[in-house]
Design a protein around this motif. Structure first.
Motif, PDB file in Angstrom:
ATOM      1  N   MET A   1       0.842  -1.180   0.000  1.00 11.37           N
ATOM      2  CA  MET A   1       0.000   0.000   0.000  1.00 11.37           C
ATOM      3  C   MET A   1       0.888   1.244   0.000  1.00 11.37           C
ATOM      4  O   MET A   1       1.864   1.327   0.734  1.00 11.37           O
ATOM      5  CB  MET A   1      -0.883  -0.013   1.254  1.00 11.37           C
ATOM      6  N   ARG A   2       0.530   2.212  -0.814  1.00  9.24           N
ATOM      7  CA  ARG A   2       1.264   3.471  -0.883  1.00  9.24           C
ATOM      8  C   ARG A   2       0.638   4.470   0.073  1.00  9.24           C
ATOM      9  O   ARG A   2      -0.580   4.574   0.183  1.00  9.24           O
ATOM     10  CB  ARG A   2       1.230   4.010  -2.298  1.00  9.24           C
ATOM     11  N   VAL A   3       1.498   5.229   0.755  1.00 15.33           N
ATOM     12  CA  VAL A   3       1.039   6.283   1.660  1.00 15.33           C
ATOM     13  C   VAL A   3       1.817   7.558   1.355  1.00 15.33           C
ATOM     14  O   VAL A   3       2.873   7.518   0.719  1.00 15.33           O
ATOM     15  CB  VAL A   3       1.211   5.887   3.145  1.00 15.33           C
ATOM     16  N   PHE A   4       1.304   8.659   1.826  1.00 18.83           N
ATOM     17  CA  PHE A   4       1.912   9.961   1.595  1.00 18.83           C
ATOM     18  C   PHE A   4       2.316  10.562   2.936  1.00 18.83           C
ATOM     19  O   PHE A   4       1.528  10.552   3.889  1.00 18.83           O
ATOM     20  CB  PHE A   4       0.942  10.884   0.861  1.00 18.83           C
ATOM     21  N   PHE A  62       5.499   6.842  -0.340  1.00 14.98           N
ATOM     22  CA  PHE A  62       6.315   5.711   0.113  1.00 14.98           C
ATOM     23  C   PHE A  62       5.420   4.489   0.236  1.00 14.98           C
ATOM     24  O   PHE A  62       4.197   4.617   0.343  1.00 14.98           O
ATOM     25  CB  PHE A  62       6.919   5.985   1.502  1.00 14.98           C
ATOM     26  N   GLU A  63       6.042   3.351   0.282  1.00 19.33           N
ATOM     27  CA  GLU A  63       5.314   2.137   0.631  1.00 19.33           C
ATOM     28  C   GLU A  63       5.073   2.160   2.137  1.00 19.33           C
ATOM     29  O   GLU A  63       5.951   2.558   2.907  1.00 19.33           O
ATOM     30  CB  GLU A  63       6.093   0.888   0.227  1.00 19.33           C
ATOM     31  N   LEU A  64       3.907   1.726   2.548  1.00 15.64           N
ATOM     32  CA  LEU A  64       3.540   1.709   3.961  1.00 15.64           C
ATOM     33  C   LEU A  64       4.602   0.996   4.792  1.00 15.64           C
ATOM     34  O   LEU A  64       5.006   1.479   5.851  1.00 15.64           O
ATOM     35  CB  LEU A  64       2.182   1.017   4.136  1.00 15.64           C
ATOM     36  N   GLU A  65       5.087  -0.130   4.295  1.00 14.96           N
ATOM     37  CA  GLU A  65       6.077  -0.923   5.036  1.00 14.96           C
ATOM     38  C   GLU A  65       7.375  -0.145   5.255  1.00 14.96           C
ATOM     39  O   GLU A  65       8.025  -0.297   6.283  1.00 14.96           O
ATOM     40  CB  GLU A  65       6.376  -2.246   4.318  1.00 14.96           C
ATOM     41  N   GLU A  66       7.762   0.690   4.290  1.00 19.06           N
ATOM     42  CA  GLU A  66       8.986   1.483   4.434  1.00 19.06           C
ATOM     43  C   GLU A  66       8.870   2.477   5.586  1.00 19.06           C
ATOM     44  O   GLU A  66       9.803   2.632   6.384  1.00 19.06           O
ATOM     45  CB  GLU A  66       9.291   2.255   3.150  1.00 19.06           C
ATOM     46  N   ILE A  67       7.731   3.138   5.675  1.00 21.34           N
ATOM     47  CA  ILE A  67       7.532   4.113   6.746  1.00 21.34           C
ATOM     48  C   ILE A  67       7.428   3.392   8.090  1.00 21.34           C
ATOM     49  O   ILE A  67       8.004   3.850   9.091  1.00 21.34           O
ATOM     50  CB  ILE A  67       6.299   4.995   6.483  1.00 21.34           C
ATOM     51  N   GLU A  68       6.739   2.277   8.131  1.00 26.02           N
ATOM     52  CA  GLU A  68       6.643   1.525   9.382  1.00 26.02           C
ATOM     53  C   GLU A  68       8.027   1.062   9.848  1.00 26.02           C
ATOM     54  O   GLU A  68       8.342   1.135  11.041  1.00 26.02           O
ATOM     55  CB  GLU A  68       5.706   0.331   9.211  1.00 26.02           C
ATOM     56  N   ASP A  77       6.152   6.346  16.467  1.00 27.05           N
ATOM     57  CA  ASP A  77       4.901   5.675  16.156  1.00 27.05           C
ATOM     58  C   ASP A  77       4.447   6.183  14.801  1.00 27.05           C
ATOM     59  O   ASP A  77       4.918   7.211  14.322  1.00 27.05           O
ATOM     60  CB  ASP A  77       3.841   5.984  17.216  1.00 27.05           C
ATOM     61  N   CYS A  78       3.536   5.463  14.172  1.00 26.93           N
ATOM     62  CA  CYS A  78       2.962   5.941  12.918  1.00 26.93           C
ATOM     63  C   CYS A  78       1.452   5.751  12.972  1.00 26.93           C
ATOM     64  O   CYS A  78       0.953   4.872  13.669  1.00 26.93           O
ATOM     65  CB  CYS A  78       3.580   5.261  11.705  1.00 26.93           C
ATOM     66  N   ASN A  79       0.764   6.601  12.250  1.00 30.06           N
ATOM     67  CA  ASN A  79      -0.685   6.582  12.257  1.00 30.06           C
ATOM     68  C   ASN A  79      -1.176   6.770  10.829  1.00 30.06           C
ATOM     69  O   ASN A  79      -0.798   7.735  10.164  1.00 30.06           O
ATOM     70  CB  ASN A  79      -1.202   7.699  13.171  1.00 30.06           C
ATOM     71  N   LEU A  80      -2.015   5.857  10.379  1.00 22.39           N
ATOM     72  CA  LEU A  80      -2.591   5.947   9.043  1.00 22.39           C
ATOM     73  C   LEU A  80      -3.821   6.843   9.098  1.00 22.39           C
ATOM     74  O   LEU A  80      -4.743   6.610   9.881  1.00 22.39           O
ATOM     75  CB  LEU A  80      -2.964   4.556   8.522  1.00 22.39           C
ATOM     76  N   VAL A  81      -3.819   7.888   8.265  1.00 21.74           N
ATOM     77  CA  VAL A  81      -4.940   8.820   8.189  1.00 21.74           C
ATOM     78  C   VAL A  81      -5.791   8.403   6.992  1.00 21.74           C
ATOM     79  O   VAL A  81      -5.346   8.530   5.845  1.00 21.74           O
ATOM     80  CB  VAL A  81      -4.452  10.279   8.026  1.00 21.74           C
ATOM     81  N   LEU A 125      15.555   5.215   3.051  1.00 25.35           N
ATOM     82  CA  LEU A 125      14.230   5.004   2.488  1.00 25.35           C
ATOM     83  C   LEU A 125      14.103   5.583   1.081  1.00 25.35           C
ATOM     84  O   LEU A 125      13.295   5.139   0.297  1.00 25.35           O
ATOM     85  CB  LEU A 125      13.161   5.633   3.392  1.00 25.35           C
ATOM     86  N   LEU A 126      14.910   6.599   0.795  1.00 24.36           N
ATOM     87  CA  LEU A 126      14.833   7.241  -0.516  1.00 24.36           C
ATOM     88  C   LEU A 126      15.694   6.493  -1.439  1.00 24.36           C
ATOM     89  O   LEU A 126      15.973   6.150  -2.304  1.00 24.36           O
ATOM     90  CB  LEU A 126      15.272   8.695  -0.425  1.00 24.36           C
TER      91      LEU A 126
END
Length: 126
Positions: A1-4, A62-68, A77-81, A125-126
């Motif tokens: 999943m892609r996130v911003f 980014f891919e969700l997994e990369e940010i996590e 911590d991370c939070n999906l909006v 990550l980049l």
């Protein structure tokens, strides 16, 4: 999943990721990276930050997994909006950030090893 997510000084040595600070009753003060499902929602949040006199952030995908993984390594911590959620920045801001606005004078102190570690992980990550 892609996130911003919102980055300051994207693709520079002085890159920083936007976090909010929350008070966790069990773990104390925590930094939280907001991961937006929608690019438009992330852009809107960035504009709200600018209205609070933040420098202009860039919205990066980014891919969700990369940010996590980054958050786990940085002890954030991370939070999906979810899409179409009107996230609002906190009214109060931290006085000191781990990065400085591009073109600003460098700090006179040597960079903290923790900041260097976080920067290296973010660059990875980049």
């Amino acid at each position: 999943m892609r996130v911003f997510v919102l980055l300051f000084n994207a693709r520079t040595e002085n890159e920083g990721i936007h976090t909010i600070q929350i008070q966790d009753p069990e773990r104390g003060e925590r930094n939280v990276v907001l991961m937006f499902e929608s690019e438009d929602d992330a852009t809107r949040f960035g504009l709200l930050l600018e209205a609070q006199d933040f420098p202009t952030p860039s919205v990066e995908v980014f891919e969700l997994e990369e940010i996590e993984e980054f958050c786990q390594g940085a002890d954030y911590d991370c939070n999906l909006v979810p899409e179409d959620t009107l996230a609002m920045p906190p009214e109060s801001n931290v006085e000191e950030t781990d990065w400085r606005e591009e073109g600003a004078e460098p700090e006179t102190e040597a960079p903290d090893s923790e900041i260097d570690r976080i920067r290296r992980r973010l660059e990875g990550l980049l």
